[in-house]
Structure formats: structure tokens, C-alpha cells
Enzyme design. Structure first.
Site, PDB file in Angstrom:
ATOM      1  N   GLN A 185      11.191  -6.184  32.006  1.00  0.00           N
ATOM      2  CA  GLN A 185      11.504  -5.633  30.689  1.00  0.00           C
ATOM      3  C   GLN A 185      12.874  -4.957  30.627  1.00  0.00           C
ATOM      4  OE1 GLN A 185       7.951  -3.035  30.999  1.00  0.00           O
ATOM      5  NE2 GLN A 185       9.211  -1.468  30.024  1.00  0.00           N
ATOM      6  N   HIS A 211       3.320  11.678  29.023  1.00  0.00           N
ATOM      7  CA  HIS A 211       2.446  10.802  29.817  1.00  0.00           C
ATOM      8  C   HIS A 211       1.120  11.494  30.139  1.00  0.00           C
ATOM      9  CE1 HIS A 211       6.515   9.189  31.117  1.00  0.00           C
ATOM     10  NE2 HIS A 211       5.914   8.083  30.731  1.00  0.00           N
ATOM     11  N   MET A 250       9.831  13.539  23.861  1.00  0.00           N
ATOM     12  CA  MET A 250       9.862  13.523  25.318  1.00  0.00           C
ATOM     13  C   MET A 250      10.026  12.098  25.821  1.00  0.00           C
ATOM     14  SD  MET A 250       7.263  16.400  26.759  1.00  0.00           S
ATOM     15  CE  MET A 250       7.622  18.126  26.466  1.00  0.00           C
ATOM     16  N   SER A 251      10.907  11.935  26.795  1.00  0.00           N
ATOM     17  CA  SER A 251      11.199  10.627  27.366  1.00  0.00           C
ATOM     18  C   SER A 251      11.725  10.813  28.774  1.00  0.00           C
ATOM     19  CB  SER A 251      12.248   9.894  26.518  1.00  0.00           C
ATOM     20  OG  SER A 251      12.740   8.749  27.179  1.00  0.00           O
ATOM     21  N   SER A 252      11.410   9.864  29.640  1.00  0.00           N
ATOM     22  CA  SER A 252      11.951   9.909  30.996  1.00  0.00           C
ATOM     23  C   SER A 252      13.473   9.853  30.971  1.00  0.00           C
ATOM     24  CB  SER A 252      11.392   8.746  31.823  1.00  0.00           C
ATOM     25  OG  SER A 252       9.988   8.860  31.947  1.00  0.00           O
ATOM     26  N   ARG A 253      14.030   9.226  29.950  1.00  0.00           N
ATOM     27  CA  ARG A 253      15.491   9.098  29.870  1.00  0.00           C
ATOM     28  C   ARG A 253      16.184  10.375  29.382  1.00  0.00           C
ATOM     29  NH1 ARG A 253      13.746   3.695  28.798  1.00  0.00           N
ATOM     30  NH2 ARG A 253      14.716   2.230  30.242  1.00  0.00           N
ATOM     31  N   ASP A 301       6.848   4.915  21.373  1.00  0.00           N
ATOM     32  CA  ASP A 301       7.246   3.507  21.439  1.00  0.00           C
ATOM     33  C   ASP A 301       6.416   2.732  20.415  1.00  0.00           C
ATOM     34  OD1 ASP A 301       9.098   3.499  23.884  1.00  0.00           O
ATOM     35  OD2 ASP A 301       7.321   4.493  24.656  1.00  0.00           O
ATOM     36  N   GLY A 325       1.562   5.850  24.044  1.00  0.00           N
ATOM     37  CA  GLY A 325       2.203   6.812  23.161  1.00  0.00           C
ATOM     38  C   GLY A 325       2.777   6.147  21.925  1.00  0.00           C
ATOM     39  N   MET A 365       5.617   3.818  33.835  1.00  0.00           N
ATOM     40  CA  MET A 365       6.670   3.452  34.780  1.00  0.00           C
ATOM     41  C   MET A 365       7.024   4.636  35.676  1.00  0.00           C
ATOM     42  SD  MET A 365       9.206   0.684  33.045  1.00  0.00           S
ATOM     43  CE  MET A 365      10.200   1.849  32.135  1.00  0.00           C
TER      44      MET A 365
END
Length: 282
Positions: A61, A37, A186-189, A152, A149, A30
Site C-alpha cells: 500500500q 489505535h 491522531m496519526s502515526s505520521r 481513514d 478508525g 501497521m
């Protein structure tokens, strides 16, 4: 790297590679890419002749009160990072290209049972949106391999189940979670968190590690979960769920299960974070 929002352009390029007998790996994202990523892209590059990536913030989603509009869009930076990681083709469709009739009229894919639990219970319809877009992207790209990944974990299991149930000739690869120095996944959020919140959030991984030690020591599952929930709450989180499942079937974990997975979702302020840890007991 070629960047296009055209379905036909993607198919044309992939066909050209296939006619030369070359393999294709796919990494759907995304956007707002981070090291996690890019690790997926590098893994894809190691397994196939060519790597296709996609960037699409999938409205199907996201729930009504979720962060669709606020989700970061960083296309230029993402393109540069993808080139460096080894991607050769980037698909950047708009919602009108993916859902030309609108989402309400869109045929959808739903993986039963697993999609209604944990994240699926907290976010109704989320995994239907995930399965639908991933199925559609698979049909467009037609890869040999797709890389996701393990952060999730439930999503990965949903996708593996969909591929198996629909007899898709695609190998699904799960890659270990990439973490910040503190242990935070690690997360975009993570970009929504303050520096202080990031430090607090490291408690999630510390708690998972402690739970794994207790499970290996033979402590009862319910007791392990109860103690861990208290630790997470004490660190300033609002618990969404914390559970232990069979890592293969996603059923509630039993002491006889050789491989279990601890899964957690919790809110730090307004930001929902997820993590998991696979525990091998035998």
C-alpha cells in the site's frame, strides 16, 4: 498476550476459542500505536470475547516515493500497549510470510470506483494494497468483528464495500476519530511534525468545523470548498484534495444528501495528513 508470526498458530488459537462458542474481534494495524489505535482495541474488547491485533507494515500500500522504510517500527512498546488495552493475540508476520511469491505474483483484491478517487487518485494502487492485505488478514484470523478508525474514512468505506461484495461474514465497526488537544487527528505520521507544525496543523480540524457550519446554513458546496482551500493554504499547507461527498455512496455531495462527509488531505512540509468530518444535514 501471545505474539506470533505464524499463520497456523493464529488459526489454531482462534479455532480453540470458536470451539468454546466464543467470539473474536480483530484490529489490524501497521504498528507505532497511539491512543487512536488503542481505542479501537478497547472497542473491540467491548464487543467480543477475545481480541486479535496485527502489526504489519504493508509494502503493497506504499507508493515508490512514500515512507515505507522510514515508517516507525516500535514493536516492544506496541506489545505493552496492546496488553493493557485488552488484546490477547498479536499477529506480526513478515512480508515473506504474507507475500511468499513476492508482490508482483500476488493475487490482489481491488474495489472499483471508490478506490480511484481522492486518496486513490493521489496514491495509485494504495487501496488495492489495503484491500488485499485486509482480505488476506480476514482469511487468516476469520473474525466475527473487525474494528477500524473513521479517520481513514475512504479506507473504511473500501473495506465495508469489499466485505459486502465478497459476502464475508464479518461485521465492520467504524470508531470516531481520536484527536490531540489541538484538534489534530491522531496519526502515526504526526511524529514527523515539529511542535510548531503540529500547532499549524490544527487548522485542518478548525477548517472542517467551519465548513460544517456553512453547509448547515445552506451555503453552496463549491463556495464552501473554495473558501476552505484558501484557509488551508494560508496556514502553510500544500493542498492535495478537499471535497465533500455523500457519506454513504461516496458520490459528489448534493444539497439533498442527509449525511455528507468532508474529506481533506494536505501536506505540512513533507508530511501528508488526512482528516474528515461527517455532517448530518437532516
Amino acid at each position: 498476550m501471545i505474539t506470533t508470526e505464524s499463520i497456523s498458530a493464529i488459526r489454531k488459537q482462534v479455532l480453540a476459542w470458536r470451539l468454546k462458542g466464543e467470539t473474536v474481534a480483530f484490529v489490524p494495524t501497521m504498528g507505532n500505536l497511539h491512543l487512536g489505535h488503542l481505542t479501537l482495541v478497547r472497542e473491540a474488547k467491548s464487543r467480543a470475547d477475545h481480541v486479535v491485533a496485527s502489526i504489519f507494515v504493508n509494502p503493497m500500500q506504499f507508493g515508490q516515493n512514500e515512507d515505507l522504510d522510514a515508517y516507525p517500527r516500535t514493536l516492544s512498546d506496541d506489545q505493552s500497549a496492546l496488553v493493557e488495552a485488552g488484546a490477547e493475540l498479536l499477529f506480526t508476520p513478515t512480508p515473506s510470510i504474507i507475500y511468499p511469491k513476492g508482490m508482483e505474483a500476488q493475487t490482489f483484491v481491488e474495489v472499483p470506483l471508490i478506490s480511484d478517487q481522492l486518496c486513490g487518485e493521489s496514491r495509485p494502487g494504495h487501496f488495492r494494497g489495503v484491500a488485499t492485505i485486509v482480505c488476506k488478514l480476514f482469511n487468516i484470523v476469520q473474525p466475527d468483528i473487525a474494528v477500524f478508525g473513521q479517520k481513514d474514512f475512504q479506507q473504511l468505506l473500501v473495506i465495508k464495500t469489499m466485505v459486502e461484495d465478497l459476502s464475508m461474514p464479518i461485521e465492520i465497526i467504524g470508531v470516531e476519530t481520536i484527536r490531540e488537544d489541538s484538534g489534530l487527528a491522531m496519526s502515526s505520521r504526526n511524529g514527523y511534525l515539529t511542535a510548531a507544525q503540529k500547532q499549524q496543523a490544527a487548522v485542518l480540524k478548525q477548517t472542517l468545523d467551519k465548513m460544517a457550519i456553512e453547509l448547515r446554513a445552506g451555503k453552496q458546496t463549491d463556495e464552501v470548498i473554495s473558501t476552505a482551500k484558501q484557509a488551508i493554504s494560508a496556514a502553510g499547507f500544500d493542498n492535495d484534495y478537499l471535497d465533500i461527498r455523500n457519506a454513504k455512496t461516496f458520490n459528489k455531495a448534493d444539497s439533498s444528501d442527509a449525511e455528507q462527509v468532508i474529506l481533506v488531505a494536505a501536506y505540512m512540509g513533507a508530511t501528508r495528513l488526512i482528516d474528515n468530518l461527517i455532517v448530518k444535514l437532516k
